[in-house]
Design an enzyme around this catalytic site. Structure first.
Site, mmCIF file in Angstrom:
data_model
loop_
_atom_site.group_PDB
_atom_site.id
_atom_site.type_symbol
_atom_site.label_atom_id
_atom_site.label_comp_id
_atom_site.label_asym_id
_atom_site.label_seq_id
_atom_site.Cartn_x
_atom_site.Cartn_y
_atom_site.Cartn_z
ATOM 1 N N LYS A 1 2.818 10.858 -3.688
ATOM 2 C CA LYS A 1 1.763 10.135 -4.413
ATOM 3 C C LYS A 1 0.869 11.090 -5.208
ATOM 4 C CE LYS A 1 -1.907 6.808 -3.556
ATOM 5 N NZ LYS A 1 -2.560 6.027 -2.514
ATOM 6 N N ASP B 1 0.880 -1.167 0.000
ATOM 7 C CA ASP B 1 0.000 0.000 0.000
ATOM 8 C C ASP B 1 0.916 1.214 0.000
ATOM 9 O OD1 ASP B 1 -1.694 2.093 0.539
ATOM 10 O OD2 ASP B 1 -2.207 1.443 2.575
ATOM 11 N N ASP C 1 -12.867 5.462 2.804
ATOM 12 C CA ASP C 1 -11.422 5.508 3.081
ATOM 13 C C ASP C 1 -10.996 6.942 3.397
ATOM 14 O OD1 ASP C 1 -8.682 5.471 3.036
ATOM 15 O OD2 ASP C 1 -8.492 4.316 1.194
ATOM 16 N N GLU D 1 -7.347 0.436 -4.479
ATOM 17 C CA GLU D 1 -7.345 0.340 -3.006
ATOM 18 C C GLU D 1 -8.663 -0.207 -2.443
ATOM 19 O OE1 GLU D 1 -6.140 4.311 -2.066
ATOM 20 O OE2 GLU D 1 -4.113 3.924 -2.789
#
Ligand code: AMP
Length: 586
Positions: free
Chosen positions: A69, A8, A168, A146
């Site tokens: 990211k 992850d 999330d 994800e």
């Protein structure tokens, strides 16, 4: 069997997981599974990754790169010290650190990985992530979404299609996805989010709140000095995390400033309620995304089988409360929300390598535990209000506390009746113990009493009540607090409960009963009888039937809670049909 890592690669934190001895495991070093996604160079030009880089970020931002990211897929050069790097290169440093961690923990080299990306990543962003993996010396066997990874940690029903809502909320980003699992195929039906919303924003709001108050008092803005700002930011993040489990926390940062030669200390106390007012507007935005994703997927809430919480910031109790209010569903956070995505990626890796795994098992509390107090029950003040302290599905061991206050001037004792159950009216829950905190100080009402629940892996619950002003405390230990409650104990419990409340009433508390129309009272009584019977049938039903029973039971309970006569009747009929059918075939 070859090892395929599950990675992850997150905006704030990254995690690596693997299947070991048939179990999914997030790999830890020094007890820590999380690697902050931060890369830096120290003053000697040495590479720093993870916590050391995170530690220097506020002090040397020119030598540190955070949140890379967000830049994946962009054709940019990121400056770190005197050099410039492509986002893939910085991401590769993080992935390589994870790979090396895995090799150290496992004791052998690993070459393959499944890497996760947000569902909204486009092809360029996915390709950049794949390149980063390759630069890190990995063969990227698959890039998966994800929410898909999170769903894989919850082994569903093989027989029928299931739909999951994955909420999330991480440090820097938020997304919500509707995922469908059918015959082992996982598909993201819709995804919405905000790439600039997360726990870091909560920290900033709290930082401003604390610094504004300090500035008002001392005429010094702590945000102006990078060192003080960094100290306060770290302190508020810690405080924010503690506020998930404690109703009030104190920040203690000594010698934070100086005025006329006198040192100044930062020692504010923050109440959870005060913090919740700050973050409420941000959480409301996430709820809008939840609605949008459902409508994009063309689904109603009742067509969702499970709600899964992912990301560290979902530990915030207000997130649970708002989602529960909006969706009226059980929330699943059994698998650690920080590790869930990496663990799901490892499950995917296992499937590719030919290992079929069962669901990830964790010890959780199957019922909510809390106390009875004076408060609102279905909109009416009542002495039978259930105040949850440890929510159901919380992983064990768990420690949570809540703050209460006395309701009478000069109140001499506080009654602490302990219950397990899901109803806001304690009379519909199960009494598991009670005690009094006596000889309270002779003060006006509002005397604060802190109640702490410590639940261990063996189901032993320690309940502690503390008078905050004096520290005076009383404790009760309850064995088997999470054992399944049996019907034969129900009447006994009701009687115990009634007498507990009579005793409390005798100590000077008055209550009001809820007034209901007779037909509604009858429908509720019938529904409650059916619910009691359903428990017995569910105990011997097949897993599929038990799930269906659970779904209908939840529907009926929420209809009872809403006091909707029509819905109670409809839900009772549906559940009754199933129960009769199952009794027949037994
Ligand atoms: P993630 O990106 O999923 O690792 O989530 C990181 C975010 O979760 C950070 O903002 C953390 O401060 C936040 N977080 C971690 N633990 C807690 C907690 N117990 N309560 C509230 N927020 C938390």
């Amino acid at each position: 069997m070859e090892t395929i890592l599950g990675m992850d690669f997150g905006t704030t934190n990254s995690v690596v997981a693997v299947i070991r001895d048939g179990n999914v495991e997030a790999l830890r070093e020094d007890g820590e599974a999380i690697l902050p996604s931060v890369v830096g160079l120290d003053s000697d030009g040495q590479l720093l990754v993870g916590y050391p880089a995170w530690n220097q970020w506020t002090l040397a931002p020119e030598r540190t790169i955070k949140s890379v990211k967000r830049r994946m897929g962009e054709d940019v050069r990121l400056k770190m010290g005197n050099e410039e790097y492509a986002p893939q290169e910085i991401a590769a440093i993080i992935m390589r650190t994870l790979k090396e961690r895995a090799e150290r923990v496992l004791g052998y080299p690993v070459k393959k990985a499944v890497i996760t990306v947000p569902a909204f990543f486009n092809e360029t962003q996915r390709e950049a992530t794949r390149q980063a993996g390759e630069l890190a010396g990995l063969e990227v066997v698959r890039i998966i979404n994800e929410p898909t990874a999170a769903s894989l940690t919850y082994k569903g029903n093989d027989q029928r299609a299931e739909r999951l809502l994955v909420y999330d909320l991480g440090g820097g980003t938020f997304d919500v996805s509707i995922v469908q699992i059918e015959k082992g195929v996982v598909e993201v039906l819709a995804s919405h989010g905000d790439t600039r919303l997360g726990g870091d924003d909560f920290d900033r709001l709290l930082l401003d709140h604390i610094c504004d108050a300090f500035e008002k008092e001392h005429k010094i803005d702590l945000r102006r000095s990078p060192v003080s700002r960094s100290r306060v930011l770290k302190a508020v993040e810690e405080a924010k995390k503690r506020l998930s489990f404690e109703p009030v926390v104190k920040i203690e940062e000594e010698f934070i400033g100086e005025k006329a030669g006198v040192p100044l200390h930062l020692t504010p106390e923050i109440q959870r309620m005060e913090y919740e007012v700050l973050i409420e507007p941000l959480l409301s935005k996430t709820l809008v995304c939840v609605d949008e994703s459902l409508s994009d997927a063309g689904l109603r809430v009742d067509q969702i089988d499970r709600v899964i919480l992912v990301g560290g910031a979902t530990r915030t109790p207000m997130v649970h409360r708002l989602l529960q209010d909006q969706l009226r569903k059980v929330l699943h956070a059994e698998v650690d929300p920080d590790l869930c995505v990496a663990m799901g990626a490892a499950v995917q890796g296992g499937l590719i390598a030919g290992i079929d795994l069962g669901p990830i098992l964790v010890d959780i509390t199957p019922h909510t535990l809390g106390i009875g107090c004076l408060g609102e029950v279905r909109g009416v003040m009542s002495p039978y209000c259930f105040s949850p302290i440890i929510e159901r599905n919380t992983p064990l061991p768990a420690t949570r506390s809540e703050l209460y206050s006395t309701c009478c001037d000069g109140q001499e004792a506080a009654h602490i009746p302990v219950f397990q159950g899901e109803d806001e009216d304690v009379r519909n829950n199960h009494s598991i113990g009670e005690f009094y905190l006596e000889d309270l100080s002779d003060v006006p009402r509002g005397n604060e009493i802190l109640v702490r629940f410590d639940l261990d892996l063996d189901g032993i619950l320690k309940v502690t009540a503390v008078e905050r002003a004096t520290g005076k405390q009383e404790q009760l230990t309850i064995n088997n607090a999470i054992s399944r409650f049996r019907d034969e104990h129900q009447e006994e419990a009701r009687a115990r409960l009634e007498s507990a409340f009579e005793r409390a009433a005798a100590r000077g508390r008055k209550g009001q009963q809820e007034e209901l129309p007779p037909e509604l009272r009858e429908a509720i009584a019938k529904a409650e009888q059916l619910l009691a019977k359903t428990d017995q049938v569910a105990a011997t039903a097949s897993p599929e039937d038990a799930e269906e029973i659970q779904r209908l039971t939840e529907e009926l309970r929420s209809a009872i809670q809403r006091r909707s006569h029509k819905e109670i009747e409809a839900a009772t009929d549906a559940l009754e049909d199933l129960v009769f059918y199952l009794e027949d075939v037994r």
